[in-house]
Scaffold this active site. Sequence first.
Site, PDB file in Angstrom:
ATOM      1  N   GLU A   1      34.487  24.165 -35.900  1.00 23.49           N
ATOM      2  CA  GLU A   1      35.393  24.369 -34.763  1.00 23.49           C
ATOM      3  C   GLU A   1      35.504  23.103 -33.938  1.00 23.49           C
ATOM      4  OE1 GLU A   1      37.623  25.989 -33.251  1.00 23.49           O
ATOM      5  OE2 GLU A   1      37.755  27.625 -34.677  1.00 23.49           O
TER       6      GLU A   1
ATOM      7  N   ASP B   1      24.944  33.528 -24.375  1.00 25.69           N
ATOM      8  CA  ASP B   1      24.910  32.932 -23.046  1.00 25.69           C
ATOM      9  C   ASP B   1      26.309  32.828 -22.435  1.00 25.69           C
ATOM     10  OD1 ASP B   1      23.615  31.117 -20.919  1.00 25.69           O
ATOM     11  OD2 ASP B   1      25.091  29.777 -21.804  1.00 25.69           O
TER      12      ASP B   1
ATOM     13  N   HIS C   1      27.840  34.469 -18.962  1.00 25.97           N
ATOM     14  CA  HIS C   1      28.426  33.676 -17.885  1.00 25.97           C
ATOM     15  C   HIS C   1      29.775  34.241 -17.443  1.00 25.97           C
ATOM     16  CE1 HIS C   1      25.548  30.507 -17.343  1.00 25.97           C
ATOM     17  NE2 HIS C   1      25.591  30.115 -18.612  1.00 25.97           N
TER      18      HIS C   1
ATOM     19  N   SER D   1      19.350  25.312 -19.663  1.00 27.74           N
ATOM     20  CA  SER D   1      19.321  25.348 -21.126  1.00 27.74           C
ATOM     21  C   SER D   1      18.659  24.143 -21.781  1.00 27.74           C
ATOM     22  CB  SER D   1      20.745  25.504 -21.674  1.00 27.74           C
ATOM     23  OG  SER D   1      21.273  26.753 -21.318  1.00 27.74           O
TER      24      SER D   1
ATOM     25  N   ASP E   1      16.003  30.992 -24.838  1.00 24.63           N
ATOM     26  CA  ASP E   1      15.689  29.817 -24.023  1.00 24.63           C
ATOM     27  C   ASP E   1      15.539  30.196 -22.556  1.00 24.63           C
ATOM     28  OD1 ASP E   1      18.364  30.470 -23.869  1.00 24.63           O
ATOM     29  OD2 ASP E   1      19.088  28.405 -23.911  1.00 24.63           O
ATOM     30  N   HIS E   2      16.284  31.193 -22.118  1.00 27.01           N
ATOM     31  CA  HIS E   2      16.213  31.671 -20.730  1.00 27.01           C
ATOM     32  C   HIS E   2      16.860  33.044 -20.658  1.00 27.01           C
ATOM     33  CE1 HIS E   2      20.514  30.873 -20.425  1.00 27.01           C
ATOM     34  NE2 HIS E   2      20.275  29.678 -20.941  1.00 27.01           N
TER      35      HIS E   2
END
Length: 604
Positions: A298, A359, A363, A118, A400-401
Amino acid sequence: MSAWCYVVIMVSTISTDALIRTPQQTEENELYDRQYWYSQAEQTLQKRLQYSTEKKPIAKNIILAVGDGMSLTTTTAARILKGQRKGLSGEDTDLVWDTFPAVALAKTYNIDAQTGESSACATALLCGVKARYETLGLDAGGRFNNCASAINSKVTSLIDWVHGAGKSSGIVTTARVTHATPAALYAHTPSRYWEDDSRVPPTVRRDCKDIALQLVENEPGRNINVIMGGGRRHFLPTITPDPEHQNREGRRLDGRNLAEDWVREKKKRRMRAKYIYNREQLAKVDFRNIDYLLGLFEYSHMEFNVERGGKVESVHRTTKSTLKAEDDPSLADMTRSALSILTKNEKGFFLLIEGGRIDHAHHYNNPYRALDETLEMETALLAALERVNPAETLVVVTADHGHVMTFGGQATPRGHPVLGSDAEVSDIDGLHYTTLLYGTGPGHSEPRSVPTNNTYSAPVDAVHAAAVPRQWATHGGEDVPVYALGPMATILFTGVVEQSYIPHAIAYAACLAHQSQRCININATETQRKTKSCTTPDFSSVSTAEETRIDGTRSRNIVVASSVKSDERLNRSAGQCHTPFVSIFYCLYVSCLYQMIRFKQYIP
């Protein structure tokens, strides 16, 4: 005559071979320095510009929407889910970026990694220079966890470039504002994990500031107009409880409350600034009287979109806390608020919109949240498009990926629930399987897990099966899509490009930094046409190397990386100074060939 010509040919060949260094002879560090990526981007740019017309519009505003981990498979599945939520089959539904006229693919590898990580991908995407694994805002000279390597390896970003043009800037994200993607716009660090000083080794804290501190104190972070997302823990000291989670404390060891320091620093410069930490406070902001806004909503990342609007149990160490996730603004809320400030600048703006939690869901092997977060980013982008003029705003959507989620089935009918099981069972073990699966991750089990709902849509928390067991799913190494709309979009964003090309293309469209010369030439041409002058203005050209060093940002001189300096005098100067010698030998060489042809001589 023949002997003399033979000698000249030999000498000229040896001379040019010795003086001109070929790419194959270049060392790795020299090959991948920032000049390499700048030059490569310029070459790619020129290839695309040869298809452009004489008229080249200029982008006043820039909106860059980044779906973290938003692979092509993710966008395909998200568009189907969008349609199915409306009662349609879904396959022919469009996401807003599906309607953009320009599409390209970007290569996401890092300098030292085949599958992109990332922070290194963010450096390529936002700084125009490919980086090493888990480094941030540094070129090839930066080494992971090596503070000294960062000192001379810092590279500028899109925000540096837009500030140099007098434009406003903003970041809105559902991740922490110090996380990999947003941090690449303002931070330079050998470790993406140095988000606060507790993560920085004590011996180097004076030399290498943590990411949050760079945002508050350094250029360009201190001049960013709007910063909204999560991550309060990196701004608060250990003795200060979080305002929304009283059982949690900040993580800073220096005793500083950076949120308060941010406000204090703006007041010293007589700037109209405000810090907020919940949705209610955001709703009360008078944007007419605010030019700088910091919103940290947050403790860590912002809650997933499906959690907003209800109560969420949060586990911290040995205690539990229940909070209302509706206190978090949506990504669309933050986008609208950011634009209320940024659009006040007549020179234009740059806004990064990041769907940061796509993302995280991948995961977890949890496609429901990944697709839902993708649709949440689309909602934010739609909100942005309502407030800008597409004729003067370049909009780029990318990732980004990628990720290792796959999508497929056997004779799966149209309109089949995209989150459900395939219509057919496996022809090996006779068990059901979902059409969305993962290559790696926590969804692996032996014997393999079987969907409990068969062909029906999977529940929100469903973890889909993975082929290889891992605590977290890995990233995907495939190219990611790039969608573009606005000035120069159809010219600049086509084909397969390096990820590091994207910010250079944006800079060209908006006449930023090293691409600002375009606007000077355009203005001069228009003036010339108006005056009907016969003289042509003489503009000095700036080489790519000089552009890399002389940036159009706010008096920020780019420090050339150590990897560039190492052989600069010997190799680069040689490359520049060999021209007179080569010219002499070349002339002798041509003259000699002419004489040989004339006298019908041949030298084998």
